[in-house]
Design an enzyme around this catalytic site. Structure first.
Site, PDB file in Angstrom:
ATOM      1  N   SER A   1      -3.284  -3.256  -0.816  1.00 22.42           N
ATOM      2  CA  SER A   1      -2.474  -4.339  -0.192  1.00 22.42           C
ATOM      3  C   SER A   1      -2.952  -5.549   0.194  1.00 22.42           C
ATOM      4  O   SER A   1      -4.115  -5.812   0.487  1.00 22.42           O
ATOM      5  CB  SER A   1      -2.108  -3.523   0.921  1.00 22.42           C
ATOM      6  OG  SER A   1      -0.972  -4.078   1.528  1.00 22.42           O
TER       7      SER A   1
ATOM      8  N   THR B   1      12.437  -7.163 -10.375  1.00 18.36           N
ATOM      9  CA  THR B   1      11.916  -8.474 -10.695  1.00 18.36           C
ATOM     10  C   THR B   1      10.899  -8.533  -9.855  1.00 18.36           C
ATOM     11  O   THR B   1      10.755  -8.373  -8.498  1.00 18.36           O
ATOM     12  CB  THR B   1      12.963  -9.432 -10.342  1.00 18.36           C
ATOM     13  OG1 THR B   1      14.227  -9.223 -11.135  1.00 18.36           O
ATOM     14  CG2 THR B   1      12.807 -10.952 -10.502  1.00 18.36           C
TER      15      THR B   1
ATOM     16  N   ASN C   1      -8.277   4.106   8.338  1.00 13.40           N
ATOM     17  CA  ASN C   1      -7.814   2.728   8.964  1.00 13.40           C
ATOM     18  C   ASN C   1      -7.849   2.815  10.359  1.00 13.40           C
ATOM     19  O   ASN C   1      -7.863   1.745  11.210  1.00 13.40           O
ATOM     20  CB  ASN C   1      -6.093   2.627   8.418  1.00 13.40           C
ATOM     21  CG  ASN C   1      -5.565   3.890   8.482  1.00 13.40           C
ATOM     22  OD1 ASN C   1      -5.896   4.846   7.964  1.00 13.40           O
ATOM     23  ND2 ASN C   1      -4.511   3.736   9.574  1.00 13.40           N
TER      24      ASN C   1
ATOM     25  N   GLY D   1       0.652  -1.232   0.098  1.00  9.71           N
ATOM     26  CA  GLY D   1      -0.068  -0.006   0.054  1.00  9.71           C
ATOM     27  C   GLY D   1       0.495   1.182  -0.011  1.00  9.71           C
ATOM     28  O   GLY D   1       0.582   2.260  -0.646  1.00  9.71           O
ATOM     29  N   THR D   2       1.859   1.251   0.804  1.00 13.31           N
ATOM     30  CA  THR D   2       2.931   2.332   1.139  1.00 13.31           C
ATOM     31  C   THR D   2       3.647   2.672  -0.394  1.00 13.31           C
ATOM     32  O   THR D   2       3.427   4.027  -0.906  1.00 13.31           O
ATOM     33  CB  THR D   2       3.821   2.238   1.973  1.00 13.31           C
ATOM     34  OG1 THR D   2       3.131   1.826   3.160  1.00 13.31           O
ATOM     35  CG2 THR D   2       4.638   3.317   2.007  1.00 13.31           C
TER      36      THR D   2
ATOM     37  N   HIS E   1      -1.469  -7.844   2.479  1.00 13.05           N
ATOM     38  CA  HIS E   1      -1.398  -8.199   4.177  1.00 13.05           C
ATOM     39  C   HIS E   1      -2.571  -7.865   4.813  1.00 13.05           C
ATOM     40  O   HIS E   1      -2.707  -8.409   5.868  1.00 13.05           O
ATOM     41  CB  HIS E   1      -0.076  -7.770   4.795  1.00 13.05           C
ATOM     42  CG  HIS E   1      -0.008  -6.525   5.162  1.00 13.05           C
ATOM     43  ND1 HIS E   1      -0.013  -6.117   6.663  1.00 13.05           N
ATOM     44  CD2 HIS E   1       0.574  -5.415   4.273  1.00 13.05           C
ATOM     45  CE1 HIS E   1       0.238  -4.929   6.606  1.00 13.05           C
ATOM     46  NE2 HIS E   1       0.365  -4.412   5.501  1.00 13.05           N
TER      47      HIS E   1
ATOM     48  N   CYS F   1       0.798   2.161  12.623  1.00 18.98           N
ATOM     49  CA  CYS F   1       1.896   3.125  11.854  1.00 18.98           C
ATOM     50  C   CYS F   1       2.249   4.195  12.849  1.00 18.98           C
ATOM     51  O   CYS F   1       3.238   4.829  12.797  1.00 18.98           O
ATOM     52  CB  CYS F   1       1.587   3.668  10.646  1.00 18.98           C
ATOM     53  SG  CYS F   1       0.793   2.181   9.519  1.00 18.98           S
TER      54      CYS F   1
HETATM   55  C1  LIG Z   1      -1.666  -0.580   5.847  1.00 19.26           C
HETATM   56  C2  LIG Z   1      -2.197   0.686   5.218  1.00 19.26           C
HETATM   57  C3  LIG Z   1      -1.387   1.166   4.219  1.00 19.26           C
HETATM   58  C4  LIG Z   1       0.132   0.617   3.979  1.00 19.26           C
HETATM   59  O1  LIG Z   1       0.198  -0.502   3.602  1.00 19.26           O
HETATM   60  P1  LIG Z   1       1.348  -1.448   3.384  1.00 19.26           P
HETATM   61  O2  LIG Z   1       1.085  -2.716   2.390  1.00 19.26           O
HETATM   62  O3  LIG Z   1       1.714  -2.014   4.852  1.00 19.26           O
HETATM   63  O4  LIG Z   1       2.580  -0.671   2.860  1.00 19.26           O
HETATM   64  C5  LIG Z   1      -1.740   2.312   3.512  1.00 19.26           C
HETATM   65  N1  LIG Z   1      -2.907   2.683   3.800  1.00 19.26           N
HETATM   66  C6  LIG Z   1      -3.805   2.246   4.464  1.00 19.26           C
HETATM   67  C7  LIG Z   1      -5.320   2.814   4.781  1.00 19.26           C
HETATM   68  C8  LIG Z   1      -3.289   1.124   5.220  1.00 19.26           C
HETATM   69  O5  LIG Z   1      -4.188   0.749   6.423  1.00 19.26           O
END
Ligand SMILES: *Cc1c(COP(=O)(O)O)cnc(C)c1O
Length: 384
Positions: A199, A237, A151, A71-72, A201, A325
């Site tokens: 994302s 890759t 989040n 996501g980041t 995870h 975070c």
């Molecule tokens: C967890 C999260 C991210 C970051 O995603 P990662 O895959 O951990 O880098 C970004 N935005 C929101 C809203 C999230 O909850």
């Protein structure tokens, strides 16, 4: 007693089905998708199939999916990529004041490099008013980036309406859908966004993999440079095993969507109802209606969030105060601050994010534990 995990907004356990799908990609099918021999071909088959699955899950074309490290990175690529490529048209970006740090800190970075950012404030329930977004638009606005669902407090933003106002003016819209995917129906064409981050995870897939949807025809610049992977937009890759796992997690999320949502909503409402009913001076943070099905965020007067979290942890219960975070810093959450809460109200907040495997019995056990812990903490508090 069996531990209880209720911090799915931070991360989720990988589904065993996802592990099974990934396993061959570490061993037999280990090729580099860029290689021309049969090892490469096999990897490419897995990569293409995964791209097809992820695309179709959000109503996109496979060519519109760029795999990233999560996501980041997707947020960084979307915001910087649009800013760099379109700066001759303007250097103004609009966002909200409750975005994830991946968006807020990327915007702050761009502000140091000649871009201007307007942070539209949310109301006391964490909702953006579309009219305020409209008022923030200028002739030099090139991008609006507003998260689909928050989040920390789970608020779902009116992203469709934001897309409508942006389309008339030729402004790109990006949304961070990391929290909403699997919990809110997502069709990129129905929503009307140009860019969307997801994302793996957060939906029972492996960590370190995600995707950015980029609508066909969008002018975007690469932000990392190297080989011609991912159509030259994201060099490096491809993480084939991760991507295959991510795609399997997306498939599961799609297949289980109705059941998951019903289950989570019922647990959420049971917990919110029981907590507000049985604990005095407890208040829901965020909006009751426009809310993720798995989000419970409650503030308790006269107690500290960290103290509650640690005592719950002693009982084998995992929840959080803010987002993963920001919770390691002692700064109050920027999201709760944006709701206009006083410092002592922010410090007494807990975020409980439910997941597929949570049960009613677990929900009730957590409420019982909260009643006991808050009673003890308040008995010791000079404020209570
Ligand atoms: C967890 C999260 C991210 C970051 O995603 P990662 O895959 O951990 O880098 C970004 N935005 C929101 C809203 C999230 O909850």
């Amino acid at each position: 007693m069996k531990p209880i995990y209720m911090d799915h907004g931070s991360t989720t356990a990988v589904d065993p089905d996802v592990v099974r799908a990934m396993t061959p990609y570490f061993t037999e099918i280990f090729g580099n998708a860029s290689s021309l021999h049969s090892y490469g071909e096999q990897a490419t088959v897995g990569l293409n199939a995964s791209r097809q699955i992820v695309a179709s899950a959000i109503g996109a074309h496979p060519d519109e999916i760029i795999f990233t490290s999560g996501g980041t990175e997707s947020d960084n690529l979307a915001i910087k990529g649009i800013a760099y490529r379109n700066q001759d048209r303007g250097r103004h970006i609009i966002t909200s004041n409750i975005e994830h740090p991946a968006v807020l800190n990327t915007c702050a970075y761009l502000e140091k490099h000649g871009f201007e950012v307007t942070y539209v404030p949310v109301n006391d329930r964490g909702l953006l008013d579309v009219e305020s977004v409209k008022e923030a638009v200028r002739d030099d606005t090139i991008l609006i980036t507003v998260m689909h669902a928050n989040n920390e407090i789970g608020t779902i933003q009116p992203i469709e309406e934001i897309c409508i106002l942006a389309r008339d003016k030729g402004i790109y819209v990006h949304t961070d859908a990391v929290q909403s995917i699997g919990k809110v129906p997502i069709d990129v064409n129905r929503i009307g966004v140009d860019l969307l981050s997801i994302s793996s995870h957060k939906i029972y897939g492996p960590k370190g993999v995600g995707a950015l949807y980029i609508r066909k025809g969008t002018n975007i610049e690469a932000i990392s440079h190297g080989g011609s992977h991912e159509r030259g937009i994201r060099a490096g890759t491809e993480n084939i095993s991760g991507i295959v796992g991510f795609a399997r997690a997306m498939e599961l999320a799609q297949a289980r969507f109705d059941g998951d949502c019903e289950h989570l909503r019922s647990l959420r409402d049971r917990m919110i109802g029981n907590i507000l009913k049985s604990i005095d001076h407890s208040y829901l943070n965020g909006d009751l209606e426009q809310r993720l099905v798995n989000n419970v965020n409650i503030r308790f007067s006269y107690v500290e969030g960290e103290a509650m979290l640690l005592l719950l942890n002693n009982k084998g219960i995992a929840v959080s105060t803010g987002s993963a975070c920001s919770s390691k810093s002692l700064k109050p959450s920027h999201v709760l601050e944006a709701l206009g809460l006083a410092p002592e109200e922010m410090h007494g907040s807990l975020r409980i994010t439910l997941g597929r495997e949570n049960t009613e019995a677990e929900a009730d056990r957590v409420v019982e534990a909260l009643i006991e812990i808050i009673g003890k903490l308040r008995a010791m508090s000079p404020l209570a």
